[in-house]
Design an enzyme around this catalytic site. Sequence first.
Site, PDB file in Angstrom:
ATOM      1  N   ARG A   1       0.865  -1.178   0.000  1.00 28.65           N
ATOM      2  CA  ARG A   1       0.000   0.000   0.000  1.00 28.65           C
ATOM      3  C   ARG A   1       0.900   1.227   0.000  1.00 28.65           C
ATOM      4  O   ARG A   1       2.064   1.167   0.426  1.00 28.65           O
ATOM      5  CB  ARG A   1      -0.901   0.023   1.230  1.00 28.65           C
TER       6      ARG A   1
ATOM      7  N   LYS B   1      -2.169  -1.743   7.852  1.00 33.80           N
ATOM      8  CA  LYS B   1      -3.607  -1.602   8.070  1.00 33.80           C
ATOM      9  C   LYS B   1      -4.073  -2.627   9.098  1.00 33.80           C
ATOM     10  O   LYS B   1      -3.762  -3.807   8.995  1.00 33.80           O
ATOM     11  CB  LYS B   1      -4.354  -1.815   6.752  1.00 33.80           C
TER      12      LYS B   1
ATOM     13  N   HIS C   1      -2.473   2.080  -5.860  1.00 35.56           N
ATOM     14  CA  HIS C   1      -3.179   0.880  -5.424  1.00 35.56           C
ATOM     15  C   HIS C   1      -3.467  -0.065  -6.593  1.00 35.56           C
ATOM     16  O   HIS C   1      -3.620  -1.276  -6.389  1.00 35.56           O
ATOM     17  CB  HIS C   1      -4.489   1.257  -4.733  1.00 35.56           C
TER      18      HIS C   1
ATOM     19  N   ARG D   1      -0.750  -2.566  -6.656  1.00 34.90           N
ATOM     20  CA  ARG D   1      -0.961  -3.625  -5.661  1.00 34.90           C
ATOM     21  C   ARG D   1      -1.988  -4.647  -6.172  1.00 34.90           C
ATOM     22  O   ARG D   1      -1.790  -5.856  -6.024  1.00 34.90           O
ATOM     23  CB  ARG D   1      -1.427  -2.986  -4.350  1.00 34.90           C
TER      24      ARG D   1
ATOM     25  N   HIS E   1      -4.154  -9.482   4.278  1.00 39.97           N
ATOM     26  CA  HIS E   1      -5.604  -9.587   4.458  1.00 39.97           C
ATOM     27  C   HIS E   1      -5.926 -10.482   5.648  1.00 39.97           C
ATOM     28  O   HIS E   1      -5.238 -11.472   5.903  1.00 39.97           O
ATOM     29  CB  HIS E   1      -6.262 -10.172   3.202  1.00 39.97           C
TER      30      HIS E   1
ATOM     31  N   TYR F   1      -9.728 -11.165  -6.395  1.00 40.48           N
ATOM     32  CA  TYR F   1      -8.822 -11.210  -7.547  1.00 40.48           C
ATOM     33  C   TYR F   1      -9.090 -12.394  -8.467  1.00 40.48           C
ATOM     34  O   TYR F   1      -8.632 -12.405  -9.608  1.00 40.48           O
ATOM     35  CB  TYR F   1      -7.371 -11.203  -7.068  1.00 40.48           C
TER      36      TYR F   1
END
Length: 375
Positions: A234, A259, A324, A327, A350, A359
């Site tokens: 990120r 995050k 982004h 990414r 994640h 994805y």
Amino acid sequence: MLNKHITLKHLYIKEKQCIGLQFNSDKVLQALIKELPNPKWSKEFNMAYIINTKSNLNLIFEKFRGVAWVNCNYFFQDRKLNNNNDTIDVTWFRNRAKKEKFRPCPEEFLQKLELKKYSNSTVKNYVHSFEGFINYYKDRELFSLNENDIRHYLQKLIKEKKSNSYINMAINAIKFYYEMVLGMPNRFYAIERPRKEAKLPKVLSKEEIVSIINHTNNIKHKCIVSLLYSSGLRRNELLNLKLNDVDSKRMVIRVEQAKGNKDRYTVLNKSVLVDLRTYFKLYKPKTYLFENPISKNRYSSSSVLQIVVKAAKNAGIKERVTPHMLRHSFATHLLENGTDIRYIQLLLGHNSTKTTEIYTHVATNSFTEIKDLLS
């Protein structure tokens, strides 16, 4: 094990803070609630309630001890502080020129954002969203506003054709004030949120990525774009990287307090390492991997965006490319190459593979196996 339970919730009834007592119909619980100080029933919230005082709260625990489990998940809030490396700055909001007939964000709102160490982008969004709300009700005491008032404001945003994400941000900012600042967790638990928009991530081809990297202005910019893609970082994670986060022996990059306040490792590409060594000799960063050449503080977020946008434009890519998107492309290309989705989940940081599974909807290898109906 107790098979009876009561859930405590914050209510605001007739301009008074109250403790809501939500429970399934039970004669024992009903009898005990009647023994509490001046209990009443709310038709609006469909639950019993008493005035919110410390002594009344203690009395609830004493009254139901050994009889029912008291669920306080909606009543007490215990969130971890965000320990990222951003320097939180809300002085800009305090020092703004005062607009006539404009209701500024309360000082205690700003203070709580500082104490909770929210990111600067979140601070900006929360202040903007909350000021929109309080200026819609500029002649009302904030403490007196209820769920219906919030719904009327949200309806206004819908009529103005604001996006779902904009409306959700407004709800988050409003709830932050009442729950975090005024200390009434989940007071507006009944507020409906718009459905989350199911948008697919925008992905670039490998050839486009290589072209963007080749059209950067210098070795520093090349390293920035290369790391965003090859390590799936990120933008803020890239900016927070320090020199010792790059482990050339193990060929990994340590991402600290990303995050969700989580640490993780991601991959370090060999060709990127070669470029990083060249970059280091020329620029000699002291603390952060990428620093402002004058102040020596960490590089700015806007500068990274400009680098990516300009390189993509020079590469002849017509659509606007963001950090982004690099990414997203990293994750999609790994999936297309047969990398296990659980491994991709770890590299991206994640919490669940459900987030990473988005994805699978853009990876082309799942479509190439479909037989051409026109052949």
